[in-house]
Write a protein that holds these residues in place. Structure first.
Motif, PDB file in Angstrom:
ATOM      1  N   ASP A   1       0.811  -1.219   0.000  1.00 22.57           N
ATOM      2  CA  ASP A   1       0.000   0.000   0.000  1.00 22.57           C
ATOM      3  C   ASP A   1       0.845   1.270   0.000  1.00 22.57           C
ATOM      4  O   ASP A   1       0.307   2.379   0.017  1.00 22.57           O
ATOM      5  CB  ASP A   1      -0.934   0.012   1.209  1.00 22.57           C
ATOM      6  N   CYS A   2       2.172   1.116  -0.001  1.00 24.76           N
ATOM      7  CA  CYS A   2       3.065   2.278  -0.013  1.00 24.76           C
ATOM      8  C   CYS A   2       2.811   3.135  -1.251  1.00 24.76           C
ATOM      9  O   CYS A   2       2.722   2.638  -2.374  1.00 24.76           O
ATOM     10  CB  CYS A   2       4.513   1.802   0.014  1.00 24.76           C
ATOM     11  N   ALA A   3       2.706   4.444  -1.055  1.00 24.39           N
ATOM     12  CA  ALA A   3       2.422   5.358  -2.170  1.00 24.39           C
ATOM     13  C   ALA A   3       3.542   5.369  -3.203  1.00 24.39           C
ATOM     14  O   ALA A   3       3.306   5.722  -4.368  1.00 24.39           O
ATOM     15  CB  ALA A   3       2.193   6.770  -1.630  1.00 24.39           C
ATOM     16  N   PHE A   4       4.752   4.983  -2.817  1.00 24.10           N
ATOM     17  CA  PHE A   4       5.845   4.935  -3.784  1.00 24.10           C
ATOM     18  C   PHE A   4       5.581   3.894  -4.875  1.00 24.10           C
ATOM     19  O   PHE A   4       6.079   4.022  -5.994  1.00 24.10           O
ATOM     20  CB  PHE A   4       7.170   4.613  -3.089  1.00 24.10           C
ATOM     21  N   GLY A   5       4.803   2.862  -4.559  1.00 25.20           N
ATOM     22  CA  GLY A   5       4.504   1.848  -5.559  1.00 25.20           C
ATOM     23  C   GLY A   5       3.791   2.436  -6.756  1.00 25.20           C
ATOM     24  O   GLY A   5       4.105   2.116  -7.906  1.00 25.20           O
ATOM     25  N   ALA A   6       2.802   3.321  -6.487  1.00 27.61           N
ATOM     26  CA  ALA A   6       2.071   3.966  -7.585  1.00 27.61           C
ATOM     27  C   ALA A   6       2.889   5.077  -8.218  1.00 27.61           C
ATOM     28  O   ALA A   6       2.852   5.275  -9.436  1.00 27.61           O
ATOM     29  CB  ALA A   6       0.745   4.526  -7.059  1.00 27.61           C
ATOM     30  N   LEU A   7       3.666   5.801  -7.413  1.00 26.99           N
ATOM     31  CA  LEU A   7       4.431   6.937  -7.913  1.00 26.99           C
ATOM     32  C   LEU A   7       5.599   6.501  -8.806  1.00 26.99           C
ATOM     33  O   LEU A   7       5.839   7.086  -9.866  1.00 26.99           O
ATOM     34  CB  LEU A   7       4.964   7.762  -6.743  1.00 26.99           C
ATOM     35  N   LEU A   8       6.303   5.454  -8.394  1.00 28.21           N
ATOM     36  CA  LEU A   8       7.517   5.043  -9.103  1.00 28.21           C
ATOM     37  C   LEU A   8       7.290   3.896 -10.072  1.00 28.21           C
ATOM     38  O   LEU A   8       8.149   3.635 -10.930  1.00 28.21           O
ATOM     39  CB  LEU A   8       8.598   4.644  -8.085  1.00 28.21           C
ATOM     40  N   GLY A   9       6.175   3.198  -9.961  1.00 24.36           N
ATOM     41  CA  GLY A   9       5.896   2.104 -10.877  1.00 24.36           C
ATOM     42  C   GLY A   9       6.979   1.044 -10.860  1.00 24.36           C
ATOM     43  O   GLY A   9       7.407   0.595  -9.795  1.00 24.36           O
TER      44      GLY A   9
END
Length: 354
Positions: A227-235
């Motif tokens: 659920d870390c936002a970096f997952g969506a931000l950095l792909g």
């Protein structure tokens, strides 16, 4: 003594022979349902090549629309895992290697060991996936009267014992019936640091961990947070996707539910302290690895020319200050990231029934 590595040309020829057969054979059939809840409502979350070693192949991470469990699909077979784990540190420059191994710092190990102080005074502790035993070596400073053992499928665990980091070395996998039979109800604490995401069946690993715990014992688990936002931000550049080595990314709620269903009491959860300050620098390191791949890697079809090697060395050295600066930014922003959805890992401490 370990066997002498074959000459580079011989290793290159061996890899070429394997890759001539294609990489599809390294994958199992694609699943049509979620391995956690059985739902057929799947979506593709990520499609990526091998971002670290740059070995040939494409990997897909699917996510369940019902329980949010993310998993490699199709999953690598045992043969595939062996192929992509082989020579994992081949060609990593020193700084990149440190960035991707940041979760193993002494400070992080010490903090994790202290997390148990308020709940237990263990006599015996098993560290699963211990590798070289770096965690037990530090944890004994916090728990000086605890006997630390290590379990790992590689020869590293034997080196850990030789170095004095652990007292007993168990080589194998926790789910092996022979391991379970030998270690049943033997430990007060079992720890798994960034281990479950590498396993073929995380639920089986949890059941095995509870089997080797004594009644009233504690299980300590740390894993990446999907659920870390970096997952969506950095792909694809998010380090914690870890393809192709990470087979599962499990939400906190799923692991909590599983442990409770196994009769455990959840005594602590933490999304702050387990955060690893390496997301931005890790993404940059992966991107640079794509632009400046290791030219001497034995899975590349041909060796580099002298000019190619020289240019690679110059550009790689020029990138070091940039990587160091972004790594410093990761650490400077860590207090903020830990308190937001940018925290990239979580910890669970669970207690078995007495």
């Amino acid at each position: 003594m370990p066997p002498t590595p074959p000459p580079s040309a011989e290793r290159r020829a061996a890899y070429a022979a394997e890759l001539a057969q294609g990489t599809d054979r390294f994958h199992e059939p694609r699943r049509e349902d979620c391995p956690w809840c059985g739902s057929k409502r799947l979506r593709t979350r990520l499609r990526t090549p091998d971002q670290v070693q740059r070995k040939p192949g494409t990997f897909v991470v699917d996510e369940c629309a019902d329980c949010s469990h993310a998993f490699q699909n199709p999953r690598l077979s045992a043969e595939g895992l062996a192929f992509y784990h082989r020579d994992f540190h081949e060609g990593l420059d020193g700084l990149t290697d440190r960035l991707l191994g940041a979760r193993g710092s002494r400070g992080r190990h010490r903090a994790a060991a202290r997390a148990l102080l308020r709940y237990a005074e263990p006599e015996s502790w098993l560290d699963v996936g211990t590798g070289h035993g770096h965690f037990p070596a530090v944890a004994r400073e916090v728990h000086p009267y605890t006997s630390f053992d290590g379990l790992d499928p590689t020869r590293r665990v034997e080196k850990a014992r030789a170095a004095g980091h652990i007292e007993e070395a168990h080589r194998g996998r926790l789910t092996d019936p022979r391991i379970i039979g030998r270690l049943s109800a033997r430990y007060d604490v079992v720890s798994m640091f960034h281990h479950l995401e590498h396993t073929r069946d995380p639920r089986e690993e949890l059941r095995a961990a509870l089997t080797v715990l004594r009644p009233g014992g504690h299980l300590l688990v740390e894993v990446p947070d999907p659920d870390c936002a970096f997952g969506a931000l950095l792909g694809r550049w998010w380090v914690s996707y870890g393809q192709p080595r990470h087979l599962h990314l499990m939400p906190l709620s799923n692991l909590l539910g599983e442990l409770e269903s196994l009769g455990c009491e959840i005594v602590a959860t933490d999304r702050r302290e387990p955060h690893i300050p390496y997301d931005l620098a890790g993404a940059l390191a992966l991107a640079l690895g794509r632009v400046l791949p290791d030219l001497d890697a034995p899975w590349r079809p041909t060796p580099p020319t002298t000019l190619q090697r020289t240019l690679h060395t110059v550009l790689a050295r020029a990138s070091v200050p940039l990587l160091a600066s972004v790594s410093a930014l990761d650490h400077a922003m860590a207090p903020v990231f830990r308190r937001t959805r940018f925290s990239n890992a979580f910890r669970i401490i669970a207690r078995t029934q007495s």
